[in-house]
Design an enzyme around this catalytic site. Structure first.
Site, PDB file in Angstrom:
ATOM      1  N   CYS A 333       0.829  -1.202   0.000  1.00  0.00           N
ATOM      2  CA  CYS A 333       0.000   0.000   0.000  1.00  0.00           C
ATOM      3  C   CYS A 333       0.877   1.272   0.000  1.00  0.00           C
ATOM      4  CB  CYS A 333      -0.968  -0.035   1.171  1.00  0.00           C
ATOM      5  SG  CYS A 333      -2.390   1.064   0.974  1.00  0.00           S
ATOM      6  N   HIS A 430      -3.846  -5.681   1.262  1.00  0.00           N
ATOM      7  CA  HIS A 430      -3.510  -6.035   2.639  1.00  0.00           C
ATOM      8  C   HIS A 430      -4.048  -7.436   2.947  1.00  0.00           C
ATOM      9  CE1 HIS A 430      -2.153  -2.038   3.858  1.00  0.00           C
ATOM     10  NE2 HIS A 430      -3.211  -1.528   3.259  1.00  0.00           N
TER      11      HIS A 430
END
Length: 485
Positions: A333, A430
């Protein structure tokens, strides 16, 4: 008939989140329908819900303890710090803007109707709501307009149990002092107290327990010993992050620089659980270790600011040397965004509008945009043929030549980027390492034989926590104290 009880603490990190999860699972095992609720949370460790929003990671764990899917009503106000004085404000799962602390303090009372709206919806779904406070009700400077502790408890007329932390010392003063500074109307909401994190012979604290009861007039619901399995449950507070380290062990060395606004660091928990992994959280002031096999740049709530912090620590130089030695790098991310050539924030989403050079290890560029991507996804790792699940929770769009060398597929779309030399990878997903088959395949590249069934272990730990709570906390008395809503 739905009942509710609220667990408040004498301070932050006294173990409220874990105790609430344990109470919930214990009540579920008794055959009750239970829901977690936290009116206001502050955390950069968030979870994506099935209804397309985000809540604090602790409430997602508590939902798991309740054996239900996480929902935005379980945490209607979430503050995600982006600077020393400001935070992104999430209301019922969606971005409601950015506010400085002083402005939020003035305006937070206006959010109470949304908080009560979520609470009342939950009350139609269950037998019991277990509510978690935030920080401490003894912070009298925050009482005006409070929605997190006694402000909510009095508005919803919910009974409170006050939790103290004996591991820090001074637990008698914590609890007695909290009563001393609170308003009489707030004290009237408190039905009892409990003491958490006790080590050793509990009988040695009998006199202390009785002294608290005598001074406050509140009964004690339990002196709860330290729960050794706590590290096996996803952490929410960044204060717990160093405990995820397994430094000094043998095996694959994975280094993770601890950046100021690190987020979604529960990505690391499955790796920390592996006996063949030496996971090292690198604190500011320390270099990245020269013997690292893999460096992970984790998520960030303020990518550009954290990139500046990384450079200020000299970690950019350490990372470049690591790659020259043939070391691998994974960016998740915000860490993925940092690894690119440039990050542009023309609309000032994270701070003042700007464009900065990235670390340059991936041939990609990121442009921040106001649309936030929030979704649960299913995917696979084509190189190993393994299936996995994950979630995205980010702003920004990343493009560039290295995305042609994607290394994951989610919902039928390519995801991520790989450098030309194959040493550097990044992606927005994630939760990848929670998938046992993928984690085993990924770690096999470093000679690690995975030995952990991670999700099964989390369930077993929640059950063990529930048994721990049943033994040392008076759930029957708590249920008698709970109020109808």
């Amino acid at each position: 008939m739905t009942k509710a009880i609220m667990i408040q603490g004498t301070g932050s990190n006294v173990g409220k989140s874990m105790i609430v999860a344990g109470i919930i699972r214990a009540c579920v095992r008794r055959g009750m329908k239970v829901r977690p609720f936290k009116p206001q949370n502050m955390s950069n460790n968030a979870a994506v819900t099935s209804n397309g929003g985000e809540i604090g990671r602790a409430q997602a764990l508590q939902a798991r303890a309740a054996e239900v899917a996480p929902h935005t009503d379980m945490n209607p106000v979430l503050l995600k710090p982006q600077s020393a004085t400001g935070a992104q404000v999430i209301v019922q799962g969606q971005i409601a803007g950015h506010q400085e602390a002083t402005a939020f303090g003035r305006n937070k009372a206006a959010l109470m109707p949304r908080v009560l709206d979520s609470f009342n919806r939950l009350a139609t779904q269950c037998d019991l709501i277990v509510i978690e406070g935030a920080g401490s009700p003894a912070e009298t400077n925050l009482r005006s307009g409070d929605i997190a502790n006694m402000g909510f408890a009095t508005a919803a007329d919910v009974p409170v149990i006050l939790m103290g932390d004996i591991d820090r010392g001074g637990v008698i003063a914590q609890i007695v002092g909290t009563q001393a500074v609170m308003q009489s109307a707030d004290n009237a909401q408190v039905r009892g107290f409990a003491v958490n994190k006790f080590r050793g012979d509990r009988s040695l604290f009998d006199a202390g327990r009785d002294d608290i009861a005598k001074r406050t007039g509140w009964p004690c619901l339990g002196v709860i010993p330290w729960f050794d399995g706590a590290h096996r449950l996803p952490a929410e507070d960044v204060m717990d992050l160093p405990a995820r380290s397994r430094s000094g062990g043998a095996g694959c060395v994975i280094a993770v620089p601890r950046l100021p606004r690190i987020s979604n660091f529960d990505d690391l928990d499955p790796l920390a659980a592996e006996s063949g992994v030496d996971l090292r959280i690198i604190m500011p002031g320390s270099p990245l270790p020269g013997d690292a096999d893999l460096v992970i740049l984790a998520g960030s709530k303020a990518t550009i600011a954290d990139l500046a912090a990384l450079r200020a620590e000299g970690w950019d130089t350490d990372l470049a040397a690591h790659i020259r030695r043939g070391g691998r790098v994974l960016g998740l991310c915000g860490g993925y965004q940092m690894l690119g050539k440039r990050i542009a924030d023309p609309q000032g989403i994270e701070g003042p509008p700007c464009s900065v050079e990235g670390l340059g290890h991936l041939d990609v560029e990121t442009v921040m945009a106001p649309i936030k991507h929030l979704s649960l996804k299913q995917g696979n790792h084509p190189a190993s043929g393994t299936s996995l699940s994950g979630y995205e929770i980010h702003i920004g769009e990343t493009t560039g030549p290295d995305t042609a060398a994607s290394w994951l597929t989610f919902d039928g779309k390519d995801e991520g980027a790989t450098s030309l030399n194959g040493l550097v990878q990044g992606c927005y997903m994630h939760g990848l390492f929670s998938s046992d088959s993928f984690r085993a395949a990924y770690l096999a590249q470093f000679g690690v034989a995975s030995s952990v069934a991670f999700e099964t272990g989390v369930e077993a730990t929640l059950d063990a926590l529930a048994a721990h709570i049943e033994e040392y906390f008076d759930i029957d008395l708590m249920l008698e104290m709970a109020g109808e809503v």
